[in-house]
Design a protein around this motif. Sequence first.
Motif, PDB file in Angstrom:
ATOM      1  N   ILE A 122       0.854  -1.199   0.000  1.00  0.00           N
ATOM      2  CA  ILE A 122       0.000   0.000   0.000  1.00  0.00           C
ATOM      3  C   ILE A 122       0.885   1.242   0.000  1.00  0.00           C
ATOM      4  CG2 ILE A 122      -1.814   1.218   1.287  1.00  0.00           C
ATOM      5  CD1 ILE A 122      -2.558  -1.488   2.520  1.00  0.00           C
ATOM      6  N   ASP A 123       0.392   2.300  -0.618  1.00  0.00           N
ATOM      7  CA  ASP A 123       1.119   3.564  -0.658  1.00  0.00           C
ATOM      8  C   ASP A 123       1.457   3.998   0.770  1.00  0.00           C
ATOM      9  OD1 ASP A 123       1.881   6.166  -2.118  1.00  0.00           O
ATOM     10  OD2 ASP A 123       0.542   6.836  -0.509  1.00  0.00           O
ATOM     11  N   PRO A 124       2.698   4.268   1.066  1.00  0.00           N
ATOM     12  CA  PRO A 124       3.123   4.597   2.428  1.00  0.00           C
ATOM     13  C   PRO A 124       2.340   5.743   3.049  1.00  0.00           C
ATOM     14  CG  PRO A 124       5.032   4.234   1.037  1.00  0.00           C
ATOM     15  CD  PRO A 124       3.841   4.232   0.126  1.00  0.00           C
ATOM     16  N   TYR A 125       2.050   6.782   2.245  1.00  0.00           N
ATOM     17  CA  TYR A 125       1.307   7.934   2.791  1.00  0.00           C
ATOM     18  C   TYR A 125      -0.121   7.532   3.170  1.00  0.00           C
ATOM     19  CZ  TYR A 125       5.223  10.699   1.135  1.00  0.00           C
ATOM     20  OH  TYR A 125       6.481  11.215   0.931  1.00  0.00           O
ATOM     21  N   GLN A 126      -0.721   6.738   2.270  1.00  0.00           N
ATOM     22  CA  GLN A 126      -2.083   6.280   2.542  1.00  0.00           C
ATOM     23  C   GLN A 126      -2.104   5.364   3.771  1.00  0.00           C
ATOM     24  OE1 GLN A 126      -3.810   3.862  -0.548  1.00  0.00           O
ATOM     25  NE2 GLN A 126      -5.910   4.173   0.197  1.00  0.00           N
ATOM     26  N   LEU A 127      -1.083   4.499   3.875  1.00  0.00           N
ATOM     27  CA  LEU A 127      -1.013   3.576   5.004  1.00  0.00           C
ATOM     28  C   LEU A 127      -0.797   4.338   6.307  1.00  0.00           C
ATOM     29  CD1 LEU A 127      -0.929   0.646   6.009  1.00  0.00           C
ATOM     30  CD2 LEU A 127       1.541   0.654   5.578  1.00  0.00           C
ATOM     31  N   ALA A 128       0.094   5.326   6.287  1.00  0.00           N
ATOM     32  CA  ALA A 128       0.361   6.120   7.493  1.00  0.00           C
ATOM     33  C   ALA A 128      -0.887   6.873   7.922  1.00  0.00           C
ATOM     34  CB  ALA A 128       1.512   7.092   7.237  1.00  0.00           C
ATOM     35  N   ASP A 129      -1.629   7.406   6.952  1.00  0.00           N
ATOM     36  CA  ASP A 129      -2.858   8.136   7.270  1.00  0.00           C
ATOM     37  C   ASP A 129      -3.872   7.192   7.930  1.00  0.00           C
ATOM     38  OD1 ASP A 129      -4.668  10.498   7.031  1.00  0.00           O
ATOM     39  OD2 ASP A 129      -5.783   9.138   5.698  1.00  0.00           O
ATOM     40  N   ASN A 164      -2.834   6.280  11.550  1.00  0.00           N
ATOM     41  CA  ASN A 164      -3.094   7.392  12.472  1.00  0.00           C
ATOM     42  C   ASN A 164      -4.570   7.452  12.843  1.00  0.00           C
ATOM     43  OD1 ASN A 164      -0.446   8.282  12.687  1.00  0.00           O
ATOM     44  ND2 ASN A 164      -0.609   9.587  10.869  1.00  0.00           N
ATOM     45  N   LYS A 165      -5.446   7.279  11.820  1.00  0.00           N
ATOM     46  CA  LYS A 165      -6.887   7.287  12.100  1.00  0.00           C
ATOM     47  C   LYS A 165      -7.268   6.102  13.000  1.00  0.00           C
ATOM     48  CE  LYS A 165      -8.263   9.408   7.677  1.00  0.00           C
ATOM     49  NZ  LYS A 165      -8.956   9.152   6.393  1.00  0.00           N
ATOM     50  N   ALA A 166      -6.699   4.953  12.695  1.00  0.00           N
ATOM     51  CA  ALA A 166      -7.020   3.764  13.470  1.00  0.00           C
ATOM     52  C   ALA A 166      -6.556   3.906  14.920  1.00  0.00           C
ATOM     53  CB  ALA A 166      -6.374   2.541  12.836  1.00  0.00           C
ATOM     54  N   LYS A 167      -5.366   4.469  15.128  1.00  0.00           N
ATOM     55  CA  LYS A 167      -4.866   4.659  16.492  1.00  0.00           C
ATOM     56  C   LYS A 167      -5.740   5.636  17.271  1.00  0.00           C
ATOM     57  CE  LYS A 167       0.034   3.545  15.808  1.00  0.00           C
ATOM     58  NZ  LYS A 167       1.427   4.042  15.867  1.00  0.00           N
ATOM     59  N   THR A 168      -6.217   6.660  16.569  1.00  0.00           N
ATOM     60  CA  THR A 168      -7.114   7.621  17.225  1.00  0.00           C
ATOM     61  C   THR A 168      -8.422   6.951  17.621  1.00  0.00           C
ATOM     62  OG1 THR A 168      -6.163   9.439  15.926  1.00  0.00           O
ATOM     63  CG2 THR A 168      -8.317   9.814  16.951  1.00  0.00           C
ATOM     64  N   ALA A 169      -8.942   6.137  16.716  1.00  0.00           N
ATOM     65  CA  ALA A 169     -10.216   5.459  16.978  1.00  0.00           C
ATOM     66  C   ALA A 169     -10.091   4.436  18.102  1.00  0.00           C
ATOM     67  CB  ALA A 169     -10.700   4.775  15.699  1.00  0.00           C
ATOM     68  N   LEU A 174     -11.824  -7.178   4.043  1.00  0.00           N
ATOM     69  CA  LEU A 174     -12.417  -6.215   4.964  1.00  0.00           C
ATOM     70  C   LEU A 174     -11.403  -5.143   5.347  1.00  0.00           C
ATOM     71  CD1 LEU A 174     -14.638  -5.179   6.854  1.00  0.00           C
ATOM     72  CD2 LEU A 174     -13.869  -6.864   8.556  1.00  0.00           C
ATOM     73  N   ILE A 175     -10.160  -5.557   5.608  1.00  0.00           N
ATOM     74  CA  ILE A 175      -9.121  -4.600   5.997  1.00  0.00           C
ATOM     75  C   ILE A 175      -8.812  -3.667   4.813  1.00  0.00           C
ATOM     76  CG2 ILE A 175      -6.772  -4.339   6.862  1.00  0.00           C
ATOM     77  CD1 ILE A 175      -8.814  -5.622   8.817  1.00  0.00           C
ATOM     78  N   THR A 176      -8.793  -4.215   3.610  1.00  0.00           N
ATOM     79  CA  THR A 176      -8.567  -3.383   2.421  1.00  0.00           C
ATOM     80  C   THR A 176      -9.656  -2.317   2.308  1.00  0.00           C
ATOM     81  OG1 THR A 176      -7.562  -5.264   1.286  1.00  0.00           O
ATOM     82  CG2 THR A 176      -8.262  -3.418  -0.081  1.00  0.00           C
ATOM     83  N   SER A 177     -10.904  -2.703   2.570  1.00  0.00           N
ATOM     84  CA  SER A 177     -12.017  -1.745   2.511  1.00  0.00           C
ATOM     85  C   SER A 177     -11.879  -0.692   3.601  1.00  0.00           C
ATOM     86  CB  SER A 177     -13.357  -2.476   2.682  1.00  0.00           C
ATOM     87  OG  SER A 177     -13.539  -3.420   1.649  1.00  0.00           O
ATOM     88  N   LEU A 178     -11.451  -1.114   4.795  1.00  0.00           N
ATOM     89  CA  LEU A 178     -11.321  -0.144   5.884  1.00  0.00           C
ATOM     90  C   LEU A 178     -10.229   0.882   5.603  1.00  0.00           C
ATOM     91  CD1 LEU A 178     -11.672  -2.387   9.092  1.00  0.00           C
ATOM     92  CD2 LEU A 178     -13.294  -0.708   8.213  1.00  0.00           C
ATOM     93  N   ILE A 179      -9.166   0.453   4.923  1.00  0.00           N
ATOM     94  CA  ILE A 179      -8.076   1.383   4.608  1.00  0.00           C
ATOM     95  C   ILE A 179      -8.586   2.534   3.734  1.00  0.00           C
ATOM     96  CG2 ILE A 179      -5.894   1.603   3.331  1.00  0.00           C
ATOM     97  CD1 ILE A 179      -5.184  -1.196   4.355  1.00  0.00           C
ATOM     98  N   HIS A 180      -9.596   2.235   2.917  1.00  0.00           N
ATOM     99  CA  HIS A 180     -10.153   3.267   2.027  1.00  0.00           C
ATOM    100  C   HIS A 180     -11.403   3.920   2.593  1.00  0.00           C
ATOM    101  CE1 HIS A 180      -7.709   0.743  -0.714  1.00  0.00           C
ATOM    102  NE2 HIS A 180      -7.470   1.903  -1.339  1.00  0.00           N
ATOM    103  N   CYS A 181     -11.772   3.534   3.836  1.00  0.00           N
ATOM    104  CA  CYS A 181     -13.000   4.061   4.450  1.00  0.00           C
ATOM    105  C   CYS A 181     -12.791   5.513   4.890  1.00  0.00           C
ATOM    106  CB  CYS A 181     -13.400   3.197   5.637  1.00  0.00           C
ATOM    107  SG  CYS A 181     -14.876   3.776   6.480  1.00  0.00           S
ATOM    108  N   LYS A 182     -13.760   6.386   4.544  1.00  0.00           N
ATOM    109  CA  LYS A 182     -13.676   7.800   4.914  1.00  0.00           C
ATOM    110  C   LYS A 182     -14.530   8.120   6.142  1.00  0.00           C
ATOM    111  CE  LYS A 182     -11.156   8.603   1.273  1.00  0.00           C
ATOM    112  NZ  LYS A 182      -9.692   8.859   1.449  1.00  0.00           N
TER     113      LYS A 182
END
Length: 619
Positions: A470-477, A480-485, A557-565
């Motif tokens: 996965i694109d590193p920037y997208q993965l890092a983003d 960060n969202k997952a850690k916050t959640a 499911l994880i792939t979908s969550l990575i793109h979830c807004k």
Amino acid sequence: MNMTTSVDSVEKRFLVNLSGIIDILSKHLYSGPHVFIRELLQNSTDAISARYNYGESQNNLEGKISITLLPKTLTHSQPQLVIEDNGSGLTEAEIHQFLAVIGESSKKELLNKKAHDYIGQFGIGLLACFMVSNNICLQTRSIKQKDRVFQWQGNPDGTYQLDEIEQQMEIGTRVILTAKTEGEDYFTDASLRHWMQYYASYLPYEITLNTTLQSNVRINPLEPPWHWGSLSKNEFVDRAILIGEKYFRGPFFDTLALKTKAGKVRGLGYIISHATTEHQQKHMIHLKGMRLTKSAQNILPDWAFFVRTIINADDLRPTASREALYEDATLLEAKEELGEQLISYLVNIAENEPNKFQHFVSCHQMALKSLVLDNHYFCLKISPFLKFETNLGSMTLGQYIEKYKNITYVESVDSFRQFAQISGAKQECLINAGYSYCTEILNLYAHLSKIKIEILDPQSLVGQLEETEIDPYQLADFINKAKTAMSEICPNISVKKFQPEQVPSLYISCEKQYFVKSAKINQVESDELWSDIIDTVTKPIESYMFSELCLNANHELITSLIHCKDLSKLQQCLKIIYVQSLLMGHFPLNENEMDILNSGLISMMTTSLTFQDNSYTQH
């Protein structure tokens, strides 16, 4: 100025209160008054052995001992017991020396030469008769003084009388006891038969009992197992089983003959066929044919609690009570020899009868594992036959090493659950060493056999997983969202690729995490005192804990969550995935995690029902 008074220096002897000595014997040394039977049989047996050693040929003499019970009569208000033997007898000088002096034994002059022929060596045995009788009458004719017959009468107050009597008597000794009131229970047919058979079933000379009910009842008709000649294996087992079932609870896994040089021990060993929690050993021990005890605990190594024995020792020492073996260098040497024989037996069945050995392991695995760690030779021989749980099924250590060469293991059951699926998907075989002694056995065997061994721990698991594309920037983003959640539940989150792809996530933690998590769950229902104790124990540990939720990028499911807004949906899904990973790892759930699971299931079912209702309305 100090004044001293001079007195004449006179050497004097201690005085002994015989009644006090008898009380000590009765209440503190011997297990009960019944031991007087053993002491009489022992003295008679030793007297016959002494007669042989004085030069009497066994062809000319057949050693015999008889006990006769005489009931109450008009002239005798109490029952009497007459014990006779055709042993060496006592001379006048020996009577004064050995019967009148506590601690002297008539065997002492021969002990240095032929100690193994005699059972008693302490010179206190005859005193046991005072526990059941107020008078001991002894009549004797010595092989060394054949023309004279003596009668000795002893009393519990320490007085005695010796007379020469005009009476025809064969060479040997006769003891006559008259029961005192509190000793009458031991002067019965049933009591005499029981205790004579208990002590004397394997004594070497013929022993008979005579009562008003029966005459010349042979007490010891059976051949002792240590005198069995050459038998076929089936004959040996059949005979041994009959004896074993009489004294121990069967059935037995197997029987074997035992023999040592130290102590001249011979007899039978019985391996019990069921798992036992009784770590106290129970062995039937005989000394030169006389039973000492049926519950000895110091004849085998501690690990051999699955074995029962019936043995005889010719050269081991008894304690003063003659109800146990004296702990000395000879006993320790005999114990070591017996342990080596048991080890040889187990190695033999492991190598030649694998099915039989596996049955043994299933019954006595804790004892076996303890022995493996205690004995390096046994470890090298037996460890390859021990079965271990792996992520690819149960197999022996030998089969594992033959196939995989080196040993890879995890040291806890919980860690094994975390590794098992991933290692299995990679066709790697991992040993679960989370059970008692497994880690220690694997490491000792690897050390002794020079085999490479590797331990996997949960913290190293993440580093073994494949990085994502996965694109590193997208993965890092996303992270960060997952850690916050998940900040309040599990702030450490990573994304990796691993097999099997059906597993959406892994919850990776250390052993301390599992302990603390379980303790905190219990704390909720604890009182204030117990809650404080839990805090005191867990708080120092918490700073060293490690845990991480690792998401599988191969799962759709994880792939979908990575793109979830939608952050709300992301948080809800991650919480449910987190709880699922806990369940997969067999971790306990606290109240908050149970709420997450329940609300997630309810939300899923509500959404499903709403979708069905909408579909029905459209139709």
